[in-house]
Structure formats: C-alpha cells, structure tokens
Motif scaffolding. Structure first.
Motif, PDB file in Angstrom:
ATOM      1  N   ASN A   1      59.531 -49.613 -15.957  1.00 50.15           N
ATOM      2  CA  ASN A   1      58.389 -49.855 -15.188  1.00 50.15           C
ATOM      3  C   ASN A   1      57.622 -48.724 -14.969  1.00 50.15           C
ATOM      4  O   ASN A   1      56.470 -48.744 -14.506  1.00 50.15           O
ATOM      5  N   PHE A   2      58.120 -47.391 -14.962  1.00 50.64           N
ATOM      6  CA  PHE A   2      57.229 -46.211 -14.957  1.00 50.64           C
ATOM      7  C   PHE A   2      56.359 -45.991 -15.931  1.00 50.64           C
ATOM      8  O   PHE A   2      56.863 -45.645 -17.222  1.00 50.64           O
ATOM      9  N   ASP A   3      54.928 -46.123 -15.627  1.00 47.10           N
ATOM     10  CA  ASP A   3      54.087 -46.177 -16.871  1.00 47.10           C
ATOM     11  C   ASP A   3      53.988 -44.868 -17.655  1.00 47.10           C
ATOM     12  O   ASP A   3      53.905 -44.958 -18.863  1.00 47.10           O
ATOM     13  N   ASP A   4      53.890 -43.881 -16.879  1.00 37.38           N
ATOM     14  CA  ASP A   4      53.936 -42.455 -17.344  1.00 37.38           C
ATOM     15  C   ASP A   4      55.195 -42.251 -18.331  1.00 37.38           C
ATOM     16  O   ASP A   4      54.904 -41.764 -19.649  1.00 37.38           O
ATOM     17  N   ILE A   5      56.254 -42.694 -18.265  1.00 33.09           N
ATOM     18  CA  ILE A   5      57.402 -42.759 -19.042  1.00 33.09           C
ATOM     19  C   ILE A   5      57.170 -43.606 -20.268  1.00 33.09           C
ATOM     20  O   ILE A   5      57.513 -43.110 -21.309  1.00 33.09           O
ATOM     21  N   ARG A   6      56.633 -44.782 -19.892  1.00 33.86           N
ATOM     22  CA  ARG A   6      56.213 -45.708 -21.180  1.00 33.86           C
ATOM     23  C   ARG A   6      55.234 -44.723 -22.204  1.00 33.86           C
ATOM     24  O   ARG A   6      55.421 -44.980 -23.464  1.00 33.86           O
ATOM     25  N   ARG A   7      54.192 -44.129 -21.357  1.00 34.27           N
ATOM     26  CA  ARG A   7      53.248 -43.592 -22.417  1.00 34.27           C
ATOM     27  C   ARG A   7      53.792 -42.095 -22.950  1.00 34.27           C
ATOM     28  O   ARG A   7      53.532 -42.062 -24.104  1.00 34.27           O
ATOM     29  N   ASP A   8      54.741 -41.592 -22.310  1.00 30.89           N
ATOM     30  CA  ASP A   8      55.123 -40.228 -22.780  1.00 30.89           C
ATOM     31  C   ASP A   8      56.446 -40.279 -23.773  1.00 30.89           C
ATOM     32  O   ASP A   8      56.814 -39.524 -24.734  1.00 30.89           O
ATOM     33  N   VAL A   9      57.372 -40.939 -23.222  1.00 27.53           N
ATOM     34  CA  VAL A   9      58.442 -41.417 -23.997  1.00 27.53           C
ATOM     35  C   VAL A   9      58.927 -42.655 -24.691  1.00 27.53           C
ATOM     36  O   VAL A   9      59.169 -42.589 -25.799  1.00 27.53           O
ATOM     37  N   GLY A  10      58.344 -43.756 -24.172  1.00 29.89           N
ATOM     38  CA  GLY A  10      58.515 -44.925 -24.783  1.00 29.89           C
ATOM     39  C   GLY A  10      59.102 -46.188 -23.889  1.00 29.89           C
ATOM     40  O   GLY A  10      59.589 -45.716 -22.761  1.00 29.89           O
ATOM     41  N   ALA A  11      59.245 -47.160 -24.295  1.00 31.72           N
ATOM     42  CA  ALA A  11      59.960 -48.292 -23.594  1.00 31.72           C
ATOM     43  C   ALA A  11      60.951 -48.658 -24.679  1.00 31.72           C
ATOM     44  O   ALA A  11      61.054 -48.516 -25.573  1.00 31.72           O
ATOM     45  N   LYS A  12      61.788 -49.602 -23.977  1.00 34.64           N
ATOM     46  CA  LYS A  12      62.915 -50.226 -24.517  1.00 34.64           C
ATOM     47  C   LYS A  12      63.150 -51.815 -24.309  1.00 34.64           C
ATOM     48  O   LYS A  12      62.800 -52.254 -23.212  1.00 34.64           O
ATOM     49  N   ASN A  13      63.198 -52.521 -25.455  1.00 32.93           N
ATOM     50  CA  ASN A  13      63.174 -53.835 -25.332  1.00 32.93           C
ATOM     51  C   ASN A  13      64.526 -54.485 -25.398  1.00 32.93           C
ATOM     52  O   ASN A  13      65.181 -54.191 -26.393  1.00 32.93           O
ATOM     53  N   VAL A  14      64.858 -55.484 -24.737  1.00 31.34           N
ATOM     54  CA  VAL A  14      66.351 -55.968 -24.867  1.00 31.34           C
ATOM     55  C   VAL A  14      66.046 -57.576 -24.789  1.00 31.34           C
ATOM     56  O   VAL A  14      65.459 -57.964 -23.917  1.00 31.34           O
ATOM     57  N   ILE A  15      66.503 -58.223 -25.745  1.00 33.93           N
ATOM     58  CA  ILE A  15      66.227 -59.459 -25.880  1.00 33.93           C
ATOM     59  C   ILE A  15      67.783 -60.310 -25.975  1.00 33.93           C
ATOM     60  O   ILE A  15      68.545 -59.860 -26.714  1.00 33.93           O
ATOM     61  N   ARG A  16      67.701 -61.183 -25.247  1.00 33.52           N
ATOM     62  CA  ARG A  16      69.187 -61.908 -24.960  1.00 33.52           C
ATOM     63  C   ARG A  16      69.416 -62.876 -26.167  1.00 33.52           C
ATOM     64  O   ARG A  16      68.425 -63.603 -26.478  1.00 33.52           O
TER      65      ARG A  16
END
Length: 671
Positions: free
Chosen positions: A378-393
């Motif tokens: 949920n840290f937007d700067d991490i999403r911007r600079d590193v990325g995000a991860k998607n987990v689908i059940r």
C-alpha cells in the motif's frame, strides 16, 4: 485489497451528528462445514524443505491470530477462551444441557462465526448477537468457564453477546469518528472520544500502522506494538519472532530471507521503515518462492482515520503453471492503461514491465475477512519505484465443482438472477469470477497516477483521502474489470478462446455483478463494507442512466418480493462504467475530498438500506445458505510435518476441536 469505514453525514460539516447505534446481525440458523482434506492435497505437493518453511510460518500465523482477536475487541481473547472451553470435549455435553436445544444450536453457530472472523464483528461492521440464550444461562456459562479481572468485564462481555444496543459496530462509520467511544474495536483505548483524537492530531499525534492509541498522563499517544511491550502483546510477538527465525533458516530464496529479516526487525523495533523493507523484498521475490507469505499490520480499513493497520497473515502455496496466465496479463498493463479514461493521469510503464502476479492456494488466511486476492504494498512510493505484487486466490482442488458449492449458487441465481439466463450464468460463474479478480487486482489497483504536489512526500492517496477513499479505490478496481472484461487482449493472455467467448463473458460479467450486489445486500444488511459501498454507488448510477432496471423475475406483475435488477442495455452499462471510472480517478488524482463526500452522499447513501426495496431483498435472502457462510473443518500440521484434520461434517462434531487449533503444536516423537 483495501476495505473501509464509511461516511454517515452529508457534505463535510463542522458539527458532529448524533451517534445512533445500528442493529446487530442475527446468528445464522446453520453454517456449512468445508472439509480440510482438499488442503491436505496441496500440502502434500510441497517438498520437505518447503514443508519446514510453511510449518514455521503457519506457527507464527497461529500465534498472531491472538493479536487479531485482541485488536477486534478488548474482550476478544476472553470470549475466545469461553467458547473453546465450553465446547471442549469435556464440557460440550454440559453446555448443551445448560443451554437447551435451541440455545445450544445458536451458541455453537455464533462460536463458529466468532472464531472464523476473529471476533464478534462481521466484515460489514456489525456484531452478531445471541437471542436464544438467556441472561441467566449465559451468566452460568461464564461462571463455569471464565476467570476475568473484574465484574465490569463480565458485565461487558455478557452485554456484547446478548445486548442489541451495546458496541454493535467495530469502528465508527463517520470519517470524523463520531461514536468512537461507543464502538468495540480495540485500536483505541476504550473511552477515547473522536474529539480527543482530533485534538491530539492537531497537536502532532501521528498514528502508524502498528499503533494502538492510548491515554497516558492525560494525553493520547501511539503505543507501538513490539516485543518490548509488557504483557500479552509483547510475549506473543516474541514467540512469533522465534518462529520467523526458524523460517528464515529454511527459506528457499534470498529475497524471502530478506523479507523475514525485515519483518523480525519490525516486530522488535516497531519502525515502519522495516515493514517497508519487508514489502520491498516481498515484491522483489516475485514468484520465486513456492511458499509465499505476508504478515504484519497491513490494511487500514478498520480505522476511521485510515492510519492504523489490522494484523493479517497469509501463508500461500504458489501454482506455477496457472500463474503463467496472471503473469501474462500483467505484461499487458500498458495496453489497458492506454484505454483508461484517466486523462493526463495515465502511467507509462517500462517496455519490460512485468509486475509479479501469482495464483496461489491460500493455505492459511488470518484476517477479519476473506479475500479473493490482494495487491500490495500500500506504500505508493514503493509501488512507483519498485513495483507491486498481485496475489490471486485459487479454489482448492475440486472446490469449484463441489455439489455443495453448485447448489449454493443455484439457490442464489434462483432468487436474484434472471431465470432465462440461469444455466448460462451457472456455467460462466467461475470464469467470470476469475477474470474479475485478475483485472481488479493486477490491472485496476496498479493503474493511474496522481498529482503528487497535492500530497506529502510518500503519502498514500487513499490514507490521505480518508475513509471513503477505500470504497473509491475498490470500486475503481472493480470498474476496471467491468470495462475490460471483454477486451480482446484477454484472448492473447489465455483467459478466452476467441472473440465470441469474450463477448459472452462480458455480458455474463454484467449480469452476475447485479446478482452479486443483491446477494451481498441481503447478507450484509448494510452498505458499509467498502466493496459493497462502491457497488451501491455504481448500481445507483446504472439505474439513473437507464442501463439497468428493476424487473419481475418472470412474466408477472413486478413486486418487492419478485423483482430483480436486470441489464437493459449492455453497451450503456459499459459506458456508465467508463464514465464513473474516469470520475473516481479524477477525484483520487486531484485529492478532491469534498467531491468524494458529495458523490457517495448523493449516490450511495447508507440510509438507503432502510428503504422498502432493500428490506425486501434482505428478507428474501435471510435463509440463503451463502449468507450463512462457512467454516473449515479444524486442521493442524504436526511437528513431523504431517497434515491432520479433526472432527466430522457438523458443527457439533468439530466444536470440541476448536480448543486444539490454538494449542501449542504437539510434538510427535520419532519411533
């Protein structure tokens, strides 16, 4: 993933509205028991080292579950002990005799719900209440099984279970916190008022994810939850750290080791920067670790300030083959971004952009609600600079085609679906759900930019916009799925076989969206939960624009008892979705707080649940099996890494094992 607290008043006001407690939820007549044997099949796919890693993560999560009970209500752990003891093998028959047939049945269902949701409150922010257990019977039950510090605690516990006006909500539904002193959530020390909190904020109080707000020396302060705290919280975190250190020793990847190290440091020192580092390592680990996990104070949906996190743990087993579809979808992010109605607030992704997307079996899910997937951090700067991860059940092996599951959905479609489309929707249901979750988590939450000049450095826009922003963000992600559910790129991704199926599934997506809205309304009996508040906003827009209508299920005069929501114009449905998606992104990107309040106040009013149509939907759905929910047959992994399940297929046969599920893991001696 984000959920939320809700706005009760209209446009921002300088005055506090009078607090009025809502009605609690009745205990379901019965709930479904799911066999744990499907989980055993997933466990047996793991290697010995992977089982060792998972075992220590599961043990850490089991310990952490107590923190969640503590967060959800100050008496949560005490009531949990009452339930486990009263329904233990030694005491269950005595409890049955004391409460009588109807009282015992209600108590055992209440107990199963309480343990499943880690406290007295459902995801719709309402408590369940006992009505067939008398004051006298409950007093005797507590006398037999509880040793608590004071008469006041005993009185409060009893009122929580049987008094319809006592601490009905977990958190305030007004973003100003009106009624904070009257709710039951334990993120704030009992008795602290919204006025005190607002005054403390103006004087520099800065809540963090791992806070509990307490009063010391007449002032409010943030009590960080760390191993240094005396008492239950500190001791529990120490035990969790011990298990995480053992997990680190058998972790299979460098980044996962880094995630565990940073998590340990976070629990020891309480610095949110260490949790940020854990999130970064988790994202960088991508799908390298067959056993993936997330642990900590993660989501802020149970705090009216949207600042304090709720304890959550997910231990999940990755399916590498099915994950290829999710990963392929992630590589198409720019295609979908180009089609967004976002104006200048569109992202430009690197050519090699490929955010990690994994399809997993939730082996252990510890949170206040169940989720079909999540997108973090949920840290937007991490999403911007590193990325995000998607987990689908993923459904557990064989779960989707279970006769019980099919019967439940057949019942839902019979009540709230168009009869002429029932067979089509039953057949399409699983794929529609899969496409919705994939687009919601991977594309929706990962899309868009915002005006950074209107936010503090590294400030999360959702937290900055407050309670309603969680509803906005969830609906923004939902609308992404509704807009692109028929996109031809999904053929290349591997979700559809051709254009014909894409269009067929798009229509099914819209039909099932309306069915699900009615089903959720009937079960939750409120519009307060984040996803449902967003659904209500969109459905109101659809009705206003003439894209959908209230219609009789069959060729008969329309009444409150037979009407359903039906799509009038699929193209117009799509158009309204596009328009609202653009509006929500504009509000988020430009930090338009008053526009956000006005939008939900005008098109998603909470008090609409009292209207005749909504009350009729609630009445029609009160006995649907899906609304009663389910609990899983108790299970554990022993010290020899062997999966064990306990009890049978009824509540009465599994209840004696509730106590076993939280006991120290039995050590199995080698022969």
């Amino acid at each position: 993933m984000n959920l939320f607290r809700i706005l009760v008043c209209g446009i921002l006001s300088l005055t506090m509205p009078t607090y009025s407690a809502p009605s609690p939820l009745p205990v379901p007549k019965n709930i479904r028991i799911e066999s744990a044997e499907r989980r055993k099949e997933v466990w047996n796919r793991l290697s010995q080292q992977e089982k060792q890693l998972a075992f220590h993560l599961l043990e850490a999560a089991r310990l952490g579950r107590e923190l969640l009970f503590h967060q959800n209500h100050r008496h949560g752990r005490t009531i949990k002990r009452l339930i486990e003891t009263a329904l233990s093998g030694k005491e269950i028959n005595k409890t049955k005799t004391l409460l009588g047939k109807s009282g015992f049945q209600e108590f055992v269902v209440y107990s199963a719900k309480f343990l499943d949701q880690s406290g007295p409150y459902s995801s719709s922010n309402r408590k369940y209440i006992l009505t067939k257990v008398s004051d006298k019977q409950l007093t005797e039950l507590m006398k037999r099984h509880l040793v608590v510090p004071s008469l006041n605690d005993l009185t409060e516990i009893k009122k929580l279970l049987i008094d319809p006006g006592f601490e009905v909500e977990r958190q305030p539904e007004d973003p100003k916190g009106t009624g904070l002193e009257a709710v039951g959530g334990n993120l704030y020390e009992k008795g602290i008022t919204a006025e005190e909190v607002q005054a403390a904020l103006s004087k520099g109080l800065e809540p963090t994810l791992n806070c509990r707000i307490v009063k010391q020396g007449g002032k409010l302060t943030c009590e960080k939850q760390t191993v240094e705290l005396s008492g239950f919280v500190g001791t529990t975190l120490q035990q969790i750290v011990e298990q995480l250190k053992k997990a680190e020793g058998v972790s299979v990847s460098k980044e996962q080791k880094n995630q565990i190290k940073a998590t340990i440091k976070y629990l020891e020192k309480g610095d949110v920067e260490d949790f940020r580092e854990a999130n970064i390592a988790w994202v960088k680990d991508r799908s390298q670790s067959p056993v993936d996990f997330m642990m900590g104070w993660v989501e802020v949906y149970e705090d009216f300030l949207a600042k304090i996190g709720s304890w959550e743990t997910y231990v999940q087993v990755v399916d590498p083959e099915v994950s290829k579809v999710a990963q392929n979808l992630a590589t198409h992010a720019q295609h979908f971004e180009n089609g967004m109605p976002y104006g200048k607030f569109k992202k430009t992704f690197p050519k090699d952009y490929s955010p990690p997307a994994i399809m997993v079996y939730y082996f252990q899910e510890i949170s206040s609600y169940r989720t079909g997937g999540y997108n973090l951090p949920n840290f937007d700067d991490i999403r911007r600079d590193v990325g995000a991860k998607n987990v689908i059940r993923l459904p557990l092996p064989g779960e989707s085609q279970s006769p019980d599951i099919r019967a439940i959905w057949n019942e839902v479609l019979e009540e709230f679906g168009p009869p002429d489309k029932k067979d089509t929707l039953m057949k399409a249901r699983e794929k529609v759900y899969r496409v919705m979750v994939l687009l919601h988590e991977i594309i929706g939450h990962g899309s868009g930019t915002y005006d950074e000049s209107k936010f503090k450095k590294n400030e999360d826009p959702i937290s900055a916009l407050g309670s309603l922003a969680s509803a906005l963000e969830e609906q923004r992600a939902d609308l992404t799925a509704l807009v692109f559910a028929g996109d031809q790129a999904l053929i290349a991704v591997g979700l559809y076989k051709d254009k014909g199926e894409a269009q067929e599934m798009l229509k099914a997506q819209y039909d099932l969206y309306l069915v699900d809205f009615l089903r959720r309304t009937s079960g939750q009996r409120t519009f307060t939960e984040a996803h449902q508040r967003g659904h209500w906003l969109f459905v109101n827009k659809l009705l206003e624009k003439g894209a959908v209508e209230w219609a009789a299920k069959k060729k008969q005069p329309k009444t409150l008892k037979n009407q359903i929501l039906r799509v009038k114009d699929y193209d117009k449905f799509h158009q309204v979705a596009v328009e609202l998606l653009g509006e929500l992104q504009r509000i988020k990107a430009n930090r338009e707080e008053q526009a956000l309040v006005k939008l939900f106040d005008s098109h998603a009013p909470l008090d609409a649940i009292k209207e005749p149509w909504a009350q009729a939907i609630i009445e029609r759905g009160k006995d649907l099996k899906i609304n009663a929910g389910y609990v899983e047959q108790p299970w554990r992994v022993n010290s020899q890494l062997v999966f064990e399940s306990f009890g049978g297929t009824t509540l009465e046969t599994i209840a004696p094992f509730f106590e076993k599920m939280n006991a120290e893991t039995p050590r199995v001696e080698k022969n």
